[in-house]
Motif scaffolding. Structure first.
Motif, PDB file in Angstrom:
ATOM      1  N   THR A 114       0.860  -1.284  -0.046  1.00 48.41           N
ATOM      2  CA  THR A 114      -0.114   0.077   0.011  1.00 48.41           C
ATOM      3  C   THR A 114       0.720   1.070  -0.099  1.00 48.41           C
ATOM      4  O   THR A 114       2.205   1.140   0.437  1.00 48.41           O
ATOM      5  CB  THR A 114      -1.173   0.062   1.282  1.00 48.41           C
ATOM      6  N   GLN A 115       0.371   2.182  -0.297  1.00 49.17           N
ATOM      7  CA  GLN A 115       0.958   3.607  -0.546  1.00 49.17           C
ATOM      8  C   GLN A 115       0.239   4.732  -0.028  1.00 49.17           C
ATOM      9  O   GLN A 115      -0.952   4.907  -0.259  1.00 49.17           O
ATOM     10  CB  GLN A 115       1.432   3.885  -1.883  1.00 49.17           C
ATOM     11  N   GLN A 116       0.808   5.413   1.059  1.00 48.64           N
ATOM     12  CA  GLN A 116       0.159   6.769   1.804  1.00 48.64           C
ATOM     13  C   GLN A 116       1.290   7.814   1.484  1.00 48.64           C
ATOM     14  O   GLN A 116       2.054   7.841   2.057  1.00 48.64           O
ATOM     15  CB  GLN A 116      -0.296   6.665   2.899  1.00 48.64           C
ATOM     16  N   ASP A 117       0.698   8.929   0.381  1.00 47.83           N
ATOM     17  CA  ASP A 117       1.841  10.066   0.352  1.00 47.83           C
ATOM     18  C   ASP A 117       2.879   9.378  -0.499  1.00 47.83           C
ATOM     19  O   ASP A 117       3.129   8.711  -1.419  1.00 47.83           O
ATOM     20  CB  ASP A 117       1.828  10.834   1.431  1.00 47.83           C
ATOM     21  N   GLN A 118       4.050   9.542   0.389  1.00 48.77           N
ATOM     22  CA  GLN A 118       5.496   9.212  -0.079  1.00 48.77           C
ATOM     23  C   GLN A 118       5.947   8.057   0.426  1.00 48.77           C
ATOM     24  O   GLN A 118       7.034   7.614   0.326  1.00 48.77           O
ATOM     25  CB  GLN A 118       6.543  10.213   0.176  1.00 48.77           C
ATOM     26  N   PHE A 172       9.900   7.691  -0.072  1.00 49.22           N
ATOM     27  CA  PHE A 172      10.333   7.869  -1.253  1.00 49.22           C
ATOM     28  C   PHE A 172      10.195   9.528  -1.332  1.00 49.22           C
ATOM     29  O   PHE A 172       9.352  10.203  -0.868  1.00 49.22           O
ATOM     30  CB  PHE A 172       9.551   7.474  -2.594  1.00 49.22           C
ATOM     31  N   VAL A 173      11.302  10.235  -1.959  1.00 51.59           N
ATOM     32  CA  VAL A 173      11.192  11.637  -2.299  1.00 51.59           C
ATOM     33  C   VAL A 173      10.502  11.902  -3.515  1.00 51.59           C
ATOM     34  O   VAL A 173       9.701  12.578  -3.596  1.00 51.59           O
ATOM     35  CB  VAL A 173      12.704  12.338  -2.548  1.00 51.59           C
ATOM     36  N   LYS A 212       4.586   4.728  -6.701  1.00 50.60           N
ATOM     37  CA  LYS A 212       3.718   5.176  -7.721  1.00 50.60           C
ATOM     38  C   LYS A 212       3.461   6.747  -7.563  1.00 50.60           C
ATOM     39  O   LYS A 212       2.783   6.984  -6.583  1.00 50.60           O
ATOM     40  CB  LYS A 212       2.180   4.457  -7.663  1.00 50.60           C
ATOM     41  N   PRO A 213       3.793   7.447  -8.864  1.00 51.74           N
ATOM     42  CA  PRO A 213       3.628   8.740  -8.519  1.00 51.74           C
ATOM     43  C   PRO A 213       2.006   9.228  -8.253  1.00 51.74           C
ATOM     44  O   PRO A 213       1.221   8.792  -8.917  1.00 51.74           O
ATOM     45  CB  PRO A 213       4.266   9.538  -9.684  1.00 51.74           C
ATOM     46  N   GLN A 214       1.858  10.176  -7.468  1.00 54.26           N
ATOM     47  CA  GLN A 214       0.512  10.694  -7.096  1.00 54.26           C
ATOM     48  C   GLN A 214      -0.279  11.322  -7.948  1.00 54.26           C
ATOM     49  O   GLN A 214      -1.355  11.240  -8.118  1.00 54.26           O
ATOM     50  CB  GLN A 214       0.454  11.493  -5.664  1.00 54.26           C
ATOM     51  N   ASN A 215       0.395  11.836  -9.188  1.00 54.32           N
ATOM     52  CA  ASN A 215      -0.168  12.776 -10.228  1.00 54.32           C
ATOM     53  C   ASN A 215      -0.560  11.940 -11.096  1.00 54.32           C
ATOM     54  O   ASN A 215      -0.834  12.361 -12.387  1.00 54.32           O
ATOM     55  CB  ASN A 215       0.517  13.927 -10.470  1.00 54.32           C
TER      56      ASN A 215
END
Length: 216
Positions: A114-118, A172-173, A212-215
């Motif tokens: 899962t991913q939340q923000d960075q 991640f940055v 996964k980039p948020q945009n």
């Protein structure tokens, strides 16, 4: 020496407690008196019988104490052996429940990403109610490895916390940059991989593919 004096001296004579002069007089008397000779022989036989009986009693007592000592020794060895067996069983049980862990088979683990923000979180869940997962990280120059261990539920605070899953997080940055635990940044290439080590196989994932980039 008359008969009464002789017979009074016989016990001491037999025990070798009389003097040489008394012995000489008693022996002279016996040469002349058959009755006193027989009396001496009877007394010697009685004393011999008594001593033999005493020796038998003493031997029986010694044998009895030896048997008692042997039985007590066997009981003690049995008790000690039983206690050692109990301690061994407890020790093995304690090790299995509280210490022992093993690398888990992939089929026994559910992995969720899962991913939340960075932040990307890898969550490892056991498929067994009485166990929990312990993922251990190993970092290298261009790779990260997670070795996935499994352990019996020992009802400790750690096991209670990990019953709902064990997590490994990467921050991640951006899609090409990983933020390390020490605050430094690490540029990612196609060589940077994450290895997830199970007992039966090793899964390879590009670190760049986790984010996964948020945009997008």
């Amino acid at each position: 020496m008359n008969h009464h004096v002789f017979r009074d001296l016989v016990p001491s004579y037999i025990e070798n407690l009389t003097s040489e002069e008394t012995n000489r007089q008693m022996e002279e008397h016996m040469r002349e008196c058959e009755a006193c000779r027989e009396y001496l022989n009877e007394m010697q036989e009685e004393l011999s019988v008594e001593r033999t009986e005493e020796q038998r009693k003493e031997k029986r007592n010694i044998d009895y104490f030896k048997k008692v000592k042997s039985r007590n020794k066997k009981k003690l060895l049995t008790i000690v052996g039983s206690l050692l067996s109990i301690f061994l069983i407890i020790g093995i049980g304690w090790y299995i429940i509280f210490v022992h862990m093993w690398i888990v088979n992939e089929k026994d683990v559910k992995l969720a990403v899962t991913q939340q923000d960075q932040t990307v979180t890898l969550s490892f869940h056991t498929k067994h109610d009485n166990r929990f997962i312990i993922p251990i990280e190993h970092s290298g120059a261009d790779s990260n490895m997670i070795v996935v261990y499994e352990k019996w539920n020992d009802f400790s605070e750690a096991s209670n916390l990990l019953q709902d899953g064990s997590n490994v997080r990467f921050t991640f940055v951006d899609e090409n940059t990983l933020l390390l635990h020490n605050g430094k940044e690490r540029k990612l290439t196609e060589k940077d991989k994450l290895y997830i080590q199970y007992k039966d196989r090793t899964e390879e994932i590009l670190l760049k593919d986790l984010y996964k980039p948020q945009n997008k």
